[in-house]
Write an enzyme that holds these catalytic residues in place. Sequence first.
Site, mmCIF file in Angstrom:
data_model
loop_
_atom_site.group_PDB
_atom_site.id
_atom_site.type_symbol
_atom_site.label_atom_id
_atom_site.label_comp_id
_atom_site.label_asym_id
_atom_site.label_seq_id
_atom_site.Cartn_x
_atom_site.Cartn_y
_atom_site.Cartn_z
ATOM 1 N N TYR A 161 -0.902 2.044 13.581
ATOM 2 C CA TYR A 161 0.114 0.979 13.516
ATOM 3 C C TYR A 161 1.524 1.578 13.604
ATOM 4 C CZ TYR A 161 3.137 -2.543 11.277
ATOM 5 O OH TYR A 161 4.164 -3.402 10.969
ATOM 6 N N VAL A 184 0.938 -7.927 -1.387
ATOM 7 C CA VAL A 184 0.761 -7.854 -2.833
ATOM 8 C C VAL A 184 1.520 -8.960 -3.564
ATOM 9 C CG1 VAL A 184 2.595 -6.115 -3.147
ATOM 10 C CG2 VAL A 184 0.789 -6.278 -4.829
ATOM 11 N N ARG A 216 7.955 0.697 -3.762
ATOM 12 C CA ARG A 216 8.305 0.209 -2.425
ATOM 13 C C ARG A 216 9.662 -0.482 -2.489
ATOM 14 N NH1 ARG A 216 4.679 2.771 -1.767
ATOM 15 N NH2 ARG A 216 2.692 2.467 -0.710
#
Length: 307
Positions: free
Chosen positions: A144, A186, A210
Amino acid sequence: MDIKRAVVTGGAGFIGSHIVDTLTAKGAEVLVIDDLSSGKRDNLPANVCLETLDVRADGVIPLMKEFRPDTVFHLAAQMDVRRSVDDPLFDCHVNVFGTVNVLTASLESGAQRFVMASTGGAMYGDVDIIPTPETVLPLPISPYGISKLCGERYVGYFNDNGLPGTVCRFGNVYGPRQDPHGEAGVVAIFGSRLLNGEPCTIFGDGTQVRDYIHVSDVASAFLAAAERPGGVFNIGTKVGTSVNELYAILADEAGVTDGPVYAPARKGELQLSTLDPGLAERTLGWKAKIGIEDGLRSYIRWLRENR
Ligand SMILES: NC(=O)c1ccc[n+]([C@@H]2O[C@H](COP(=O)([O-])OP(=O)(O)OC[C@H]3O[C@@H](n4cnc5c(N)ncnc54)[C@H](O)[C@@H]3O)[C@@H](O)[C@H]2O)c1
């Protein structure tokens, strides 16, 4: 330059539909090209024209030549990292061939600007410089990330050959209409499970960090990027949030006092990723406005009203 006629590929999806909303609110005429593989017609205002078409199809070039957009926002993609590992050929077809097809259609239809959605986390991988600026050499390890980097380079090639183009590398995007299967799924997964009274599973110890960015900030970045074509920009907040912190805010807003369930860490998951958005702030005059706590709390409120 005002945007009068825009094509949004992947416009029926999570991020694309917010860009469509922003464009229609500004009075632009919008054509959405989306194969509805994960997007939904319901994500779009009724008056927006949707062409249910794969971005790899032959029909994309004549369709866009007829519509004659001034600006093209390219978001349609295979964006599941795990699927890219299982089927790199499919990932390459959609993200490389599909991107070149849309770039060619844009050039041939006389578009003056092209903006592509790319990724920060999958692009930079595990790096020492955090928050990560665009000057760090991207060395993606997943198919990806590799296919997105290849698409980015094609945007650069077309930029040098008649189609001014910009790349936006996002952090983990969250907000209304997010599908739980996306890169930042999430937030959507935890949000709906918490409101349904179901337990949430955290893989690993929950200290993975993140850069979560609200979708309305991403939509405004896209519009700003269209104003200043050329270049690659990180679209993030610089702020790192761990999965444990994220769970605590979502659970608090949902009124859940139970803790999460912990399961073994997933192999190959990044431990730390945040983006330095300084270049976008200086060059595009764009800055994320929604802080993580406000954004997550407003997302739970939206979910409560809309699920
Ligand atoms: N969500 C994130 O956190 C995030 C982070 C970084 C980059 N991105 C990028 O942003 C873009 C949009 O992501 P999203 O989160 O809105 O996902 P999404 O799945 O909601 O949107 C993607 C849209 O593209 C459509 N699509 C997929 N393959 C297609 C094809 N071959 N032809 C036509 N349409 C096709 C889908 O039906 C969907 O509507 C993607 O390019 C993705 O790589 C997303």
